[in-house]
Write a protein that holds these residues in place. Structure first.
Motif, mmCIF file in Angstrom:
data_model
loop_
_atom_site.group_PDB
_atom_site.id
_atom_site.type_symbol
_atom_site.label_atom_id
_atom_site.label_comp_id
_atom_site.label_asym_id
_atom_site.label_seq_id
_atom_site.Cartn_x
_atom_site.Cartn_y
_atom_site.Cartn_z
ATOM 1 N N HIS A 173 0.842 -1.201 0.000
ATOM 2 C CA HIS A 173 0.000 0.000 0.000
ATOM 3 C C HIS A 173 0.872 1.244 0.000
ATOM 4 O O HIS A 173 2.000 1.222 0.471
ATOM 5 N N CYS A 174 0.323 2.329 -0.520
ATOM 6 C CA CYS A 174 1.024 3.611 -0.521
ATOM 7 C C CYS A 174 1.146 4.100 0.924
ATOM 8 O O CYS A 174 0.143 4.206 1.628
ATOM 9 N N THR A 175 2.372 4.381 1.366
ATOM 10 C CA THR A 175 2.547 4.820 2.755
ATOM 11 C C THR A 175 2.109 6.271 2.930
ATOM 12 O O THR A 175 1.956 6.749 4.040
ATOM 13 N N SER A 176 1.891 6.974 1.814
ATOM 14 C CA SER A 176 1.482 8.375 1.904
ATOM 15 C C SER A 176 -0.037 8.512 2.030
ATOM 16 O O SER A 176 -0.528 9.194 2.919
ATOM 17 N N CYS A 177 -0.788 7.837 1.122
ATOM 18 C CA CYS A 177 -2.247 7.994 1.168
ATOM 19 C C CYS A 177 -2.971 6.694 1.505
ATOM 20 O O CYS A 177 -4.188 6.697 1.682
ATOM 21 N N GLY A 178 -2.247 5.575 1.584
ATOM 22 C CA GLY A 178 -2.880 4.306 1.950
ATOM 23 C C GLY A 178 -3.567 3.607 0.791
ATOM 24 O O GLY A 178 -4.126 2.530 0.961
ATOM 25 N N GLN A 205 4.229 2.135 -7.682
ATOM 26 C CA GLN A 205 3.898 3.560 -7.645
ATOM 27 C C GLN A 205 2.411 3.741 -7.371
ATOM 28 O O GLN A 205 1.576 2.985 -7.862
ATOM 29 N N CYS A 206 2.120 4.764 -6.569
ATOM 30 C CA CYS A 206 0.732 5.085 -6.255
ATOM 31 C C CYS A 206 0.172 5.968 -7.377
ATOM 32 O O CYS A 206 0.734 7.025 -7.660
ATOM 33 N N PRO A 207 -0.922 5.545 -8.051
ATOM 34 C CA PRO A 207 -1.461 6.354 -9.146
ATOM 35 C C PRO A 207 -2.078 7.665 -8.651
ATOM 36 O O PRO A 207 -2.179 8.624 -9.418
ATOM 37 N N ALA A 208 -2.460 7.727 -7.380
ATOM 38 C CA ALA A 208 -3.107 8.940 -6.859
ATOM 39 C C ALA A 208 -2.085 10.021 -6.534
ATOM 40 O O ALA A 208 -2.192 11.150 -7.001
ATOM 41 N N CYS A 209 -1.055 9.671 -5.747
ATOM 42 C CA CYS A 209 -0.118 10.720 -5.325
ATOM 43 C C CYS A 209 1.280 10.520 -5.902
ATOM 44 O O CYS A 209 2.206 11.229 -5.521
ATOM 45 N N HIS A 210 1.432 9.552 -6.822
ATOM 46 C CA HIS A 210 2.693 9.308 -7.545
ATOM 47 C C HIS A 210 3.861 8.928 -6.636
ATOM 48 O O HIS A 210 5.010 8.934 -7.059
#
Ligand SMILES: [Zn+2]
Length: 385
Positions: A173-178, A205-210
């Motif tokens: 999971h993205c550690t920035s936005c989850g 890579q997180c598609p939401a916050c890159h």
């Protein structure tokens, strides 16, 4: 005050486990030490030292117990590899056979126990084994409990490991936005990852916050105590090591269809028990092959398996028959090497692992081998019936 008591008990429990493992290591090493000629310093040469117990045991006047291998009745004669494919299979099995040896480090095993909530596991095991004992007694005199205390310790470890300790990772999971991430190939290990002996690093890579996420694969069970996540390889590696830390004999089982799991020896049942940490499965060896549709869901994997080979400090065993009850329905053609060659490879690994054991220990292990071969034959016979 009760906290102090719990801490004291835990400390005692840890030291008992530690001593038990040391004794096992000492017993295994005794024969090899006895064979090494003693080196005496000049000053001590004149002093008559008392005979040691280990040299007494290895004295030529005492014949070693008869080897069970002479009584073996295997129709196939082991044959060394002849072709390139068999040589490759041999290399693969030899290399895999080293994996459970990496757990054999008393200092690290002691450290590993510090991560385990021993009081909790100890309590659960005590309770469960008492319940099983009472159940057995209620069935009449002479009935044995299904599992004993040490089995219940591993069962409690299994529950804790799956439910509270280790996490499954597909895409991290993205550690920035989850949010979920998308695979972006492989990355070079950082200095830190390399220091922890990462085998490879996957990039997401997180598609939401890159934001980029790294997922390093570690093959060291003790590193996994810190990262506490992974796929089946990491799960099995870390869980197997913890079983070892708790004083059980453990096997690391490799399956040619890309799965691994563990087996733990039950002294109570005198057989190897299938334990799959990912599935929280205990003694369900047909889990992978036999599937059945219940009213709610499909239970089991319904797979076909080619090879299941168990590796431990004591060698290697072909345990496929334990997992494939019906080779016609759930087996696959075994293309790694001719069967006689597989026997030869397993014999080679066993000879390597057992070369330094005491005659007593080898006798015990070979007795277990015989009992297990009977058990595995029984599975095939009951399928035929
Ligand atoms: Zn994100």
């Amino acid at each position: 005050e009760s906290d102090q008591l719990a801490r004291d008990l835990t400390g005692k429990f840890r030291s008992i486990l530690s001593i038990k493992r040391m004794d096992q290591l000492a017993a295994r090493g005794a024969a090899s030490r006895a064979r090494t000629p003693p080196t005496l310093s000049a000053s001590s040469r004149s002093i008559q030292s008392p005979p040691s117990y280990s040299s007494f045991r290895n004295a030529p006047s005492i014949p070693p117990p008869p080897s069970y291998s002479s009584l073996r009745n295997i129709p196939l004669v082991p044959q060394p590899p002849q072709d390139a494919r068999s040589f490759r299979f041999r290399d693969l099995l030899h290399s895999l056979s080293n994996i459970p040896l990496r757990w054999e480090d008393s200092v690290l095993l002691d450290k590993a126990l510090e991560v385990v909530p021993l009081e909790h596991i100890y309590d659960e095991a005590e309770q469960e084994s008492q319940i099983l004992q009472m159940e057995a007694e209620s069935l009449g005199p002479g009935k044995r409990a299904a599992w004993d205390y040490q089995d219940c310790v591993i069962r409690a470890l299994l529950r804790w490991f799956k439910r509270s300790f280790f996490t499954w990772v597909n895409n991290p999971h993205c550690t920035s936005c989850g949010g979920p991430t998308i695979g972006r190939g492989m990355a070079e290990p950082t200095a830190n990852e390399r220091a922890l002996a990462a085998t490879e690093v996957e990039l997401y890579q997180c598609p939401a916050c890159h934001n980029y996420e790294r997922y390093a694969r570690y093959s060291n069970a003790f590193t996994l105590l810190r990262t506490r996540r992974g796929r089946v390889g990491e799960w099995t590696n870390c869980f197997g090591m913890l079983c070892r830390a708790l004083g059980s004999r453990v096997r690391w089982v490799w399956n040619s269809e890309d799965h691994v799991w563990t087996e733990v020896y039950s002294l109570h049942q005198k057989r190897w028990i299938h334990v799959d940490a990912c599935e929280e499965a205990w003694d369900k060896p047909r889990l992978y092959t036999e599937g059945k549709l219940t009213t709610h869901k499909f239970i089991g994997w319904g797979r076909k398996l080619r090879y299941c080979i168990a590796f431990s400090v004591d060698g290697a065993t072909d345990v496929t028959r334990r997992y494939v009850g019906n080779p016609i329905r759930h087996g696959l053609e075994r293309t790694g090497a001719p069967e006689s060659c597989l026997l030869h490879i397993l014999d080679e690994i066993n000879a390597m692992r057992r070369g330094k054991d005491t005659p007593e220990y080898r006798f015990k292990i070979e007795g277990e081998d015989l009992r297990e071969q009977r058990e595995l034959r029984h599975y095939v016979i009951s399928t035929l019936v």
